[in-house]
Write a protein that holds these residues in place. Structure first.
Motif, PDB file in Angstrom:
ATOM      1  N   PRO A  86       0.821  -1.224   0.000  1.00 37.33           N
ATOM      2  CA  PRO A  86       0.000   0.000   0.000  1.00 37.33           C
ATOM      3  C   PRO A  86       0.852   1.270   0.000  1.00 37.33           C
ATOM      4  CG  PRO A  86      -0.933  -1.609   1.513  1.00 37.33           C
ATOM      5  CD  PRO A  86       0.396  -2.166   1.068  1.00 37.33           C
ATOM      6  N   HIS A  87       1.961   1.253   0.726  1.00 37.73           N
ATOM      7  CA  HIS A  87       2.841   2.432   0.760  1.00 37.73           C
ATOM      8  C   HIS A  87       3.434   2.701  -0.621  1.00 37.73           C
ATOM      9  CE1 HIS A  87       5.761   5.379   2.081  1.00 37.73           C
ATOM     10  NE2 HIS A  87       6.758   4.625   1.641  1.00 37.73           N
ATOM     11  N   ASN A  88       3.827   1.641  -1.324  1.00 42.62           N
ATOM     12  CA  ASN A  88       4.364   1.820  -2.678  1.00 42.62           C
ATOM     13  C   ASN A  88       3.309   2.412  -3.601  1.00 42.62           C
ATOM     14  OD1 ASN A  88       6.605   0.577  -1.627  1.00 42.62           O
ATOM     15  ND2 ASN A  88       6.711  -1.048  -3.164  1.00 42.62           N
ATOM     16  N   ARG A  89       2.090   1.925  -3.501  1.00 39.69           N
ATOM     17  CA  ARG A  89       1.023   2.437  -4.361  1.00 39.69           C
ATOM     18  C   ARG A  89       0.733   3.905  -4.064  1.00 39.69           C
ATOM     19  NH1 ARG A  89      -3.285  -2.584  -5.268  1.00 39.69           N
ATOM     20  NH2 ARG A  89      -1.717  -4.237  -5.261  1.00 39.69           N
ATOM     21  N   ALA A  90       0.652   4.240  -2.776  1.00 35.54           N
ATOM     22  CA  ALA A  90       0.404   5.635  -2.395  1.00 35.54           C
ATOM     23  C   ALA A  90       1.564   6.523  -2.845  1.00 35.54           C
ATOM     24  CB  ALA A  90       0.203   5.732  -0.888  1.00 35.54           C
ATOM     25  N   SER A  91       2.779   6.023  -2.736  1.00 36.61           N
ATOM     26  CA  SER A  91       3.958   6.782  -3.163  1.00 36.61           C
ATOM     27  C   SER A  91       3.925   7.025  -4.667  1.00 36.61           C
ATOM     28  CB  SER A  91       5.241   6.033  -2.791  1.00 36.61           C
ATOM     29  OG  SER A  91       5.352   5.885  -1.393  1.00 36.61           O
ATOM     30  N   PHE A  92       3.519   6.008  -5.428  1.00 35.22           N
ATOM     31  CA  PHE A  92       3.433   6.151  -6.880  1.00 35.22           C
ATOM     32  C   PHE A  92       2.372   7.180  -7.257  1.00 35.22           C
ATOM     33  CE2 PHE A  92       1.969   4.998 -11.145  1.00 35.22           C
ATOM     34  CZ  PHE A  92       3.174   4.919 -11.826  1.00 35.22           C
ATOM     35  N   LEU A  93       1.238   7.153  -6.581  1.00 32.56           N
ATOM     36  CA  LEU A  93       0.177   8.121  -6.862  1.00 32.56           C
ATOM     37  C   LEU A  93       0.645   9.544  -6.576  1.00 32.56           C
ATOM     38  CD1 LEU A  93      -2.922   6.214  -5.432  1.00 32.56           C
ATOM     39  CD2 LEU A  93      -2.450   6.718  -7.839  1.00 32.56           C
ATOM     40  N   GLN A 122      -8.683   2.991  -8.875  1.00 31.47           N
ATOM     41  CA  GLN A 122      -8.490   1.751  -9.635  1.00 31.47           C
ATOM     42  C   GLN A 122      -7.145   1.113  -9.308  1.00 31.47           C
ATOM     43  OE1 GLN A 122     -10.613  -0.023 -12.032  1.00 31.47           O
ATOM     44  NE2 GLN A 122      -9.037  -1.415 -11.301  1.00 31.47           N
ATOM     45  N   PHE A 123      -6.117   1.923  -9.140  1.00 30.16           N
ATOM     46  CA  PHE A 123      -4.784   1.402  -8.860  1.00 30.16           C
ATOM     47  C   PHE A 123      -4.634   0.981  -7.401  1.00 30.16           C
ATOM     48  CE2 PHE A 123      -0.258   2.518  -7.696  1.00 30.16           C
ATOM     49  CZ  PHE A 123       0.301   1.371  -8.234  1.00 30.16           C
ATOM     50  N   TYR A 124      -5.018   1.839  -6.472  1.00 31.10           N
ATOM     51  CA  TYR A 124      -4.797   1.547  -5.057  1.00 31.10           C
ATOM     52  C   TYR A 124      -5.696   0.412  -4.573  1.00 31.10           C
ATOM     53  CZ  TYR A 124      -3.613   2.454  -0.180  1.00 31.10           C
ATOM     54  OH  TYR A 124      -3.150   2.325   1.108  1.00 31.10           O
ATOM     55  N   CYS A 172      -8.910  -1.781   1.219  1.00 32.85           N
ATOM     56  CA  CYS A 172     -10.299  -1.461   0.896  1.00 32.85           C
ATOM     57  C   CYS A 172     -10.581  -0.024   1.317  1.00 32.85           C
ATOM     58  CB  CYS A 172     -11.268  -2.375   1.645  1.00 32.85           C
ATOM     59  SG  CYS A 172     -11.138  -4.126   1.244  1.00 32.85           S
ATOM     60  N   PRO A 173     -11.523   0.644   0.658  1.00 28.98           N
ATOM     61  CA  PRO A 173     -11.942   1.961   1.133  1.00 28.98           C
ATOM     62  C   PRO A 173     -12.553   1.816   2.527  1.00 28.98           C
ATOM     63  CG  PRO A 173     -12.826   1.495  -1.064  1.00 28.98           C
ATOM     64  CD  PRO A 173     -12.266   0.215  -0.536  1.00 28.98           C
ATOM     65  N   PRO A 174     -12.513   2.846   3.360  1.00 27.47           N
ATOM     66  CA  PRO A 174     -13.138   2.764   4.676  1.00 27.47           C
ATOM     67  C   PRO A 174     -14.604   2.360   4.559  1.00 27.47           C
ATOM     68  CG  PRO A 174     -11.787   4.740   4.515  1.00 27.47           C
ATOM     69  CD  PRO A 174     -11.831   4.139   3.142  1.00 27.47           C
ATOM     70  N   ALA A 175     -14.982   1.280   5.252  1.00 22.21           N
ATOM     71  CA  ALA A 175     -16.336   0.736   5.119  1.00 22.21           C
ATOM     72  C   ALA A 175     -17.397   1.764   5.466  1.00 22.21           C
ATOM     73  CB  ALA A 175     -16.482  -0.501   6.012  1.00 22.21           C
ATOM     74  N   ALA A 176     -17.125   2.613   6.455  1.00 19.33           N
ATOM     75  CA  ALA A 176     -18.106   3.628   6.864  1.00 19.33           C
ATOM     76  C   ALA A 176     -18.363   4.622   5.733  1.00 19.33           C
ATOM     77  CB  ALA A 176     -17.618   4.360   8.110  1.00 19.33           C
ATOM     78  N   LEU A 177     -17.312   4.963   4.986  1.00 18.27           N
ATOM     79  CA  LEU A 177     -17.470   5.894   3.873  1.00 18.27           C
ATOM     80  C   LEU A 177     -18.237   5.261   2.718  1.00 18.27           C
ATOM     81  CD1 LEU A 177     -13.961   7.640   3.752  1.00 18.27           C
ATOM     82  CD2 LEU A 177     -16.102   8.533   4.696  1.00 18.27           C
ATOM     83  N   VAL A 178     -17.976   3.986   2.470  1.00 18.01           N
ATOM     84  CA  VAL A 178     -18.709   3.272   1.420  1.00 18.01           C
ATOM     85  C   VAL A 178     -20.191   3.198   1.784  1.00 18.01           C
ATOM     86  CG1 VAL A 178     -19.011   1.055   0.244  1.00 18.01           C
ATOM     87  CG2 VAL A 178     -16.707   1.924   0.690  1.00 18.01           C
ATOM     88  N   LYS A 179     -20.479   2.881   3.035  1.00 17.93           N
ATOM     89  CA  LYS A 179     -21.865   2.785   3.497  1.00 17.93           C
ATOM     90  C   LYS A 179     -22.572   4.132   3.371  1.00 17.93           C
ATOM     91  CE  LYS A 179     -24.649   1.080   7.374  1.00 17.93           C
ATOM     92  NZ  LYS A 179     -24.605   0.467   8.732  1.00 17.93           N
ATOM     93  N   GLN A 204     -15.074  12.682  -1.855  1.00 15.20           N
ATOM     94  CA  GLN A 204     -13.970  13.419  -1.250  1.00 15.20           C
ATOM     95  C   GLN A 204     -13.399  12.704  -0.026  1.00 15.20           C
ATOM     96  OE1 GLN A 204     -12.304  16.218  -2.287  1.00 15.20           O
ATOM     97  NE2 GLN A 204     -13.455  15.879  -4.169  1.00 15.20           N
ATOM     98  N   GLY A 205     -14.257  12.043   0.747  1.00  8.71           N
ATOM     99  CA  GLY A 205     -13.783  11.321   1.924  1.00  8.71           C
ATOM    100  C   GLY A 205     -12.846  10.191   1.550  1.00  8.71           C
ATOM    101  N   ILE A 206     -13.183   9.467   0.493  1.00  7.39           N
ATOM    102  CA  ILE A 206     -12.339   8.355   0.053  1.00  7.39           C
ATOM    103  C   ILE A 206     -11.036   8.884  -0.550  1.00  7.39           C
ATOM    104  CG2 ILE A 206     -12.175   6.496  -1.672  1.00  7.39           C
ATOM    105  CD1 ILE A 206     -15.133   5.903  -1.014  1.00  7.39           C
ATOM    106  N   ASN A 207     -11.115   9.995  -1.274  1.00  8.52           N
ATOM    107  CA  ASN A 207      -9.893  10.588  -1.812  1.00  8.52           C
ATOM    108  C   ASN A 207      -8.985  11.092  -0.695  1.00  8.52           C
ATOM    109  OD1 ASN A 207      -9.985  10.466  -4.779  1.00  8.52           O
ATOM    110  ND2 ASN A 207     -11.900  11.567  -4.537  1.00  8.52           N
ATOM    111  N   ARG A 208      -9.573  11.645   0.355  1.00 15.12           N
ATOM    112  CA  ARG A 208      -8.756  12.072   1.501  1.00 15.12           C
ATOM    113  C   ARG A 208      -8.131  10.870   2.194  1.00 15.12           C
ATOM    114  NH1 ARG A 208     -12.838  16.085   2.164  1.00 15.12           N
ATOM    115  NH2 ARG A 208     -14.034  14.660   3.495  1.00 15.12           N
ATOM    116  N   ALA A 209      -8.864   9.757   2.247  1.00 13.46           N
ATOM    117  CA  ALA A 209      -8.326   8.538   2.869  1.00 13.46           C
ATOM    118  C   ALA A 209      -7.105   8.030   2.106  1.00 13.46           C
ATOM    119  CB  ALA A 209      -9.404   7.440   2.922  1.00 13.46           C
ATOM    120  N   LEU A 210      -7.061   8.287   0.794  1.00 19.71           N
ATOM    121  CA  LEU A 210      -5.897   7.892  -0.006  1.00 19.71           C
ATOM    122  C   LEU A 210      -4.724   8.834   0.227  1.00 19.71           C
ATOM    123  CD1 LEU A 210      -7.461   6.890  -3.451  1.00 19.71           C
ATOM    124  CD2 LEU A 210      -6.245   5.419  -1.867  1.00 19.71           C
ATOM    125  N   GLY A 211      -5.009  10.013   0.785  1.00 19.28           N
ATOM    126  CA  GLY A 211      -3.930  10.923   1.123  1.00 19.28           C
ATOM    127  C   GLY A 211      -3.545  11.892   0.043  1.00 19.28           C
TER     128      GLY A 211
END
Length: 248
Positions: free
Chosen positions: A59-66, A135-137, A206-213, A235-242
């Motif tokens: 996950p750190h590599n994926r976030a770093s690539f993004l 899609q990537f993360y 996975c995206p935060p379950a509370a945000l998906v709900k 926006q909440g899910i995008n913020r969760a990705l950092g």
């Protein structure tokens, strides 16, 4: 803790890099090499020009690539929205950072924006990045979601839907879910129930379950691509990705 932080992955990679470059490294010392290696991991620059299998390994590599992709090419979207590129052109940008980055992931991200297979259509940088980062993360998660959606579309009871598993790094070719039959998709509450179970059981990100709900709470029915588009724009899910196209 070590497993959660993927320390072994980085130790193995560091040793591999050490052995491959031992003649150069011998000039300034092994201790300095390990210090610089783990500093690069911490800073997120360790993924530059690396093979895709490594870029997507944690996950750190994926976030770093993004973050790196955004920092390198964010000026593409600064020209008053006039800089529009095709999926192929965005893929060329991705390959500047990761030469063997698979076209399949780029196409999947473009399909979220364009819905259909019009891969020659133009997209803004922000639209592409919003879609690409989820899609990537969350690639393994979305593979499982596609299978769950197909099961629900076929009329299976949510209690009998089998949550599939994916092997990390194996992006299987899957036919996109048929959103045309039925046109109104699946019942959102049942879909949400299955996704909550998936988030609880999945060993992948996975995206935060509370945000998906929360995202699905206002819908009665939805299609697979409707879900992907909502996920990309949340926006909440995008913020969760950092990192999102509108953040600094």
């Amino acid at each position: 803790f070590a497993a959660q932080r993927h320390v072994l992955t980085y130790m193995e990679d560091a040793v591999s890099q050490l052995l491959e470059n031992r003649e150069d490294i011998s000039q300034y010392g092994i201790a300095r090499f390990f210090t610089e290696y783990f500093n690069s991991v911490r800073q997120g620059t360790h993924i530059l020009f690396r093979e895709f299998s490594f870029v997507q390994a944690t996950p750190h590599n994926r976030a770093s690539f993004l973050r790196t992709f955004w920092r390198c090419f964010r000026t593409v979207g600064k020209n008053g929205g006039k800089d529009l590129l095709t999926a192929q052109e965005y893929h060329c940008l991705l390959q500047l950072l990761c030469p063997d980055f698979p076209m399949e992931l780029t196409q999947k991200a473009a399909r979220i924006v364009l819905v259909d297979d019009a891969m020659d259509c133009l997209m803004s940088f922000s639209d592409f990045l919003f879609a690409f980062q989820i899609q990537f993360y969350y690639s393994e998660f979305l593979e499982s979601v596609a299978a769950i959606y197909q099961d629900l579309l076929a009329g299976k009871n949510p209690n009998t839907v089998i949550v599939p598993t994916s092997s990390s790094g194996q992006h299987r070719q899957r036919q996109p879910p048929n959103d045309c039959s039925p046109l109104n998709g699946v019942e959102a509450s049942l879909f949400c129930q299955c996704l909550e179970s998936l988030c609880d059981r999945s060993k992948y990100s996975c995206p935060p379950a509370a945000l998906v709900k929360e995202m699905l709470s206002s819908a009665q029915r939805l299609t697979f691509y409707g879900f992907l588009m909502a996920l990309a724009k949340d926006q909440g899910i995008n913020r969760a990705l950092g990192k999102s196209p509108v953040s600094g």
